[in-house]
Design an enzyme around this catalytic site. Structure first.
Site, PDB file in Angstrom:
ATOM      1  N   LYS A  40       0.835  -1.203   0.000  1.00 30.21           N
ATOM      2  CA  LYS A  40       0.000   0.000   0.000  1.00 30.21           C
ATOM      3  C   LYS A  40       0.868   1.250   0.000  1.00 30.21           C
ATOM      4  O   LYS A  40       2.072   1.177   0.255  1.00 30.21           O
ATOM      5  CB  LYS A  40      -0.945  -0.030   1.206  1.00 30.21           C
ATOM      6  CG  LYS A  40      -0.283  -0.009   2.557  1.00 30.21           C
ATOM      7  CD  LYS A  40      -1.265  -0.456   3.637  1.00 30.21           C
ATOM      8  CE  LYS A  40      -0.619  -0.508   4.991  1.00 30.21           C
ATOM      9  NZ  LYS A  40      -1.201   0.386   5.963  1.00 30.21           N
ATOM     10  N   ARG A 139      -9.844   0.059  15.270  1.00 32.65           N
ATOM     11  CA  ARG A 139      -9.876   0.744  13.974  1.00 32.65           C
ATOM     12  C   ARG A 139     -11.058   0.239  13.142  1.00 32.65           C
ATOM     13  O   ARG A 139     -11.985   0.979  12.870  1.00 32.65           O
ATOM     14  CB  ARG A 139      -8.526   0.545  13.265  1.00 32.65           C
ATOM     15  CG  ARG A 139      -8.371   1.367  12.013  1.00 32.65           C
ATOM     16  CD  ARG A 139      -6.926   1.448  11.550  1.00 32.65           C
ATOM     17  NE  ARG A 139      -6.332   0.165  11.190  1.00 32.65           N
ATOM     18  CZ  ARG A 139      -5.085   0.022  10.729  1.00 32.65           C
ATOM     19  NH1 ARG A 139      -4.313   1.086  10.573  1.00 32.65           N
ATOM     20  NH2 ARG A 139      -4.604  -1.169  10.432  1.00 32.65           N
ATOM     21  N   HIS A 170      -5.635  -7.236  13.695  1.00 31.19           N
ATOM     22  CA  HIS A 170      -4.408  -6.437  13.577  1.00 31.19           C
ATOM     23  C   HIS A 170      -3.963  -6.033  14.977  1.00 31.19           C
ATOM     24  O   HIS A 170      -4.786  -5.617  15.793  1.00 31.19           O
ATOM     25  CB  HIS A 170      -4.686  -5.200  12.719  1.00 31.19           C
ATOM     26  CG  HIS A 170      -3.449  -4.449  12.331  1.00 31.19           C
ATOM     27  ND1 HIS A 170      -2.373  -5.055  11.709  1.00 31.19           N
ATOM     28  CD2 HIS A 170      -3.110  -3.141  12.460  1.00 31.19           C
ATOM     29  CE1 HIS A 170      -1.439  -4.142  11.485  1.00 31.19           C
ATOM     30  NE2 HIS A 170      -1.854  -2.985  11.929  1.00 31.19           N
ATOM     31  N   ARG A 223       1.061 -10.653   6.853  1.00 24.99           N
ATOM     32  CA  ARG A 223       0.942  -9.416   6.063  1.00 24.99           C
ATOM     33  C   ARG A 223       2.235  -8.641   6.304  1.00 24.99           C
ATOM     34  O   ARG A 223       2.382  -7.936   7.290  1.00 24.99           O
ATOM     35  CB  ARG A 223      -0.279  -8.609   6.523  1.00 24.99           C
ATOM     36  CG  ARG A 223      -1.589  -9.405   6.481  1.00 24.99           C
ATOM     37  CD  ARG A 223      -2.793  -8.533   6.842  1.00 24.99           C
ATOM     38  NE  ARG A 223      -2.689  -7.893   8.126  1.00 24.99           N
ATOM     39  CZ  ARG A 223      -3.218  -8.353   9.265  1.00 24.99           C
ATOM     40  NH1 ARG A 223      -3.897  -9.492   9.268  1.00 24.99           N
ATOM     41  NH2 ARG A 223      -3.068  -7.679  10.387  1.00 24.99           N
ATOM     42  N   TYR A 269      14.450  31.513   4.439  1.00 27.08           N
ATOM     43  CA  TYR A 269      13.280  32.238   4.961  1.00 27.08           C
ATOM     44  C   TYR A 269      13.410  32.510   6.451  1.00 27.08           C
ATOM     45  O   TYR A 269      13.830  31.636   7.216  1.00 27.08           O
ATOM     46  CB  TYR A 269      12.006  31.416   4.737  1.00 27.08           C
ATOM     47  CG  TYR A 269      11.567  31.362   3.292  1.00 27.08           C
ATOM     48  CD1 TYR A 269      11.110  32.506   2.637  1.00 27.08           C
ATOM     49  CD2 TYR A 269      11.600  30.163   2.582  1.00 27.08           C
ATOM     50  CE1 TYR A 269      10.702  32.453   1.319  1.00 27.08           C
ATOM     51  CE2 TYR A 269      11.187  30.098   1.268  1.00 27.08           C
ATOM     52  CZ  TYR A 269      10.739  31.252   0.636  1.00 27.08           C
ATOM     53  OH  TYR A 269      10.340  31.187  -0.665  1.00 27.08           O
ATOM     54  N   CYS A 315      13.109  24.988   2.391  1.00 30.61           N
ATOM     55  CA  CYS A 315      12.119  25.636   1.526  1.00 30.61           C
ATOM     56  C   CYS A 315      11.277  24.569   0.846  1.00 30.61           C
ATOM     57  O   CYS A 315      11.495  23.374   1.023  1.00 30.61           O
ATOM     58  CB  CYS A 315      12.814  26.484   0.459  1.00 30.61           C
ATOM     59  SG  CYS A 315      14.072  27.596   1.087  1.00 30.61           S
ATOM     60  N   ASP A 317      11.233  23.619  -2.264  1.00 33.67           N
ATOM     61  CA  ASP A 317      11.899  22.806  -3.287  1.00 33.67           C
ATOM     62  C   ASP A 317      13.417  22.792  -3.170  1.00 33.67           C
ATOM     63  O   ASP A 317      14.089  22.198  -4.013  1.00 33.67           O
ATOM     64  CB  ASP A 317      11.541  23.338  -4.691  1.00 33.67           C
ATOM     65  CG  ASP A 317      10.131  23.847  -4.749  1.00 33.67           C
ATOM     66  OD1 ASP A 317       9.220  23.009  -4.678  1.00 33.67           O
ATOM     67  OD2 ASP A 317       9.931  25.080  -4.804  1.00 33.67           O
TER      68      ASP A 317
HETATM   69  N1  PMH Z   1      -1.801  -5.339   8.166  1.00 37.60           N
HETATM   70  C1  PMH Z   1      -2.519  -4.226   8.359  1.00 37.60           C
HETATM   71  C2  PMH Z   1      -3.987  -4.336   8.590  1.00 37.60           C
HETATM   72  C3  PMH Z   1      -1.889  -2.980   8.342  1.00 37.60           C
HETATM   73  O1  PMH Z   1      -2.607  -1.882   8.535  1.00 37.60           O
HETATM   74  C4  PMH Z   1      -0.478  -2.932   8.144  1.00 37.60           C
HETATM   75  C5  PMH Z   1       0.297  -1.666   8.183  1.00 37.60           C
HETATM   76  C6  PMH Z   1       0.211  -4.131   7.942  1.00 37.60           C
HETATM   77  C7  PMH Z   1      -0.487  -5.316   7.973  1.00 37.60           C
HETATM   78  C8  PMH Z   1       1.701  -4.173   7.737  1.00 37.60           C
HETATM   79  O2  PMH Z   1       2.349  -3.707   8.861  1.00 37.60           O
HETATM   80  P1  PMH Z   1       3.937  -3.554   8.895  1.00 37.60           P
HETATM   81  O3  PMH Z   1       4.275  -2.560   7.836  1.00 37.60           O
HETATM   82  O4  PMH Z   1       4.227  -3.035  10.242  1.00 37.60           O
HETATM   83  O5  PMH Z   1       4.475  -4.889   8.586  1.00 37.60           O
HETATM   84  N2  PMH Z   1      -0.416  -0.523   8.430  1.00 37.60           N
HETATM   85  C9  PMH Z   1       0.092   0.610   8.934  1.00 37.60           C
HETATM   86  C10 PMH Z   1      -0.693   1.674   9.273  1.00 37.60           C
HETATM   87  O6  PMH Z   1      -1.998   1.688   9.118  1.00 37.60           O
HETATM   88  N3  PMH Z   1       0.019   2.642   9.783  1.00 37.60           N
HETATM   89  O7  PMH Z   1       1.281   2.216   9.796  1.00 37.60           O
HETATM   90  C11 PMH Z   1       1.355   0.971   9.269  1.00 37.60           C
END
Ligand code: PMH
Length: 377
Positions: A40, A139, A170, A223, A269, A315, A317
């Protein structure tokens, strides 16, 4: 968004590092446990398609994304492996997910009720759903067994519309040395599992931290996110990892302008910085619009293996650094990575910015070109 390819500032992504991190993680897993690469947010800033390709080559058997659009980008690029969206999608888009064989999380019966009218086309495959348990992250997800069972009843009554493919939770604190809250979440998850007559195909709880430090809890999919990019999920809280994590990202530029200023002259700045003596000042073509935060004033970069302070305000850029002596324009500047014997890590940048490396990596703007190094063929 315009990507600034005609500027020397680059995010470099070491593909071999990602490959090795995934392979090391896989080597620790039980045979029946799969690894889904969390790609993601543009692969945590490393490039969605690049990371997906390398992770798959290394043995990842599926992907996790945050939003449906990211899933579709993977499908459009030809990835056919399982994809799970991690955030709740709008029920109105359920048909798009189903048509593309993209699995989505569900945390209420109401969501299924709302999605149902959008899943009536007999040509559509059933939507793959992963039941989300809120065991303490607070969440998304079911908060009690009754709510879970009510949703299961809706899904089971509509097999043409829904297929329960997964069950997950999670963890909020898998990256912390104190395991009290983690254990509480594990116990709650087990209570959810015990209440279900059958287990779906995928049962998953593990982010990187869980897979590194609580392997017994992995379930049959992990994950795997931040550790794939070679970053320690705990920051500096738990230094020991079962295998070395190799950071994939570096950030480089070159000096665009170099000058000497007199003692007392100001930079940037607000004129917040005044030279103590005659000083050589270099300008680096990157700024807060690229995700190089204003609060990095006073931090440093590397030139020729030497730490050079960021002087004056960053700044939009450009920003300025104090050089030990004159360097020609075009001289390499390392913002993250190695120069000579010295290294600046994303963790160092995060520490100085009082945040986490996740935020620095994801915050690097689309204006920065991503370039592969050590490519995996
Ligand atoms: N699974 C879920 C549901 C997640 O939201 C995330 C990471 C992962 C797995 C992977 O976690 P990792 O990168 O620590 O292995 N999500 C997020 C988050 O929402 N903010 O920081 C990491």
């Amino acid at each position: 968004m315009v990507t600034a390819t005609l500027r020397p500032t680059r995010v470099r992504v070491n593909e071999t590092a990602i490959f090795e991190n995934v392979q090391h993680a896989l080597a620790q897993l039980k045979e029946e446990t799969a690894l889904f690469a969390v790609v993601k947010a543009d692969g945590y800033g490393h490039g969605l398609l690049r990371v997906a390709r390398v992770a798959q080559k290394a043995g990842a058997s599926g992907f996790c994304v945050a939003v449906l659009d990211e899933a579709l980008a993977l499908r459009q690029a030809g990835f056919t492996a399982p994809i799970l969206v991690l955030g709740i999608i709008e029920p109105a888009y359920a048909a798009i997910a189903a048509a593309n064989h993209v699995a989505v999380p569900v945390g209420s019966a109401a969501w299924l009720d709302e999605a149902l009218p959008h899943l009536q086309d007999p040509a559509l495959p059933p939507l793959r759903v992963h039941l989300a348990m809120d065991t303490g992250m607070g969440r998304i997800g079911f908060r009690d067994v009754a709510a879970l069972k009510a949703a299961c009843a809706v899904a089971v009554a509509n097999p043409q519309a829904f297929e329960i493919e997964g069950l997950f939770t999670h963890f909020a604190t898998a990256d912390e040395p104190d395991t009290t809250y983690f254990k509480l979440q594990v116990a709650r998850f087990q209570a959810f599992l015990a209440a279900l007559p059958t287990k779906p195909r995928y049962v998953h709880v593990a982010n990187s931290a869980t897979s590194l430090w609580h392997q017994a809890c992995n379930g049959n999919v992990i994950r795997f996110g931040v550790a794939m990019y070679g970053l320690n999920p705990s920051g500096r809280a738990i230094e020991a990892t079962p295998y070395p994590l190799k950071p994939a990202m570096s950030l480089v530029s070159t000096l665009s302008f170099v000058k000497q200023i007199e003692a007392g002259e100001a930079v940037s700045y607000g004129a917040t910085y005044h030279a103590a003596e005659a000083e050589w000042i270099g300008t680096v073509p990157m700024g807060y619009a690229d995700g190089w935060l204003r609060r990095l004033q006073g931090f440093h970069v590397l030139v020729d293996g030497q730490f050079c302070e960021i002087v004056g305000r960053v700044c939009m850029d450009q920003f300025m650094i104090r050089l030990p002596h004159a360097y020609p324009t075009g001289t390499a500047v390392v913002l993250v990575g190695q120069s000579g014997d010295q290294t600046i890590t994303l963790q160092d940048v995060a520490d100085y910015s009082q945040t986490i490396h996740y935020e620095i990596a994801c915050g690097l703007a689309a204006r920065l070109p991503r370039e592969s190094v050590a490519p995996v063929k």
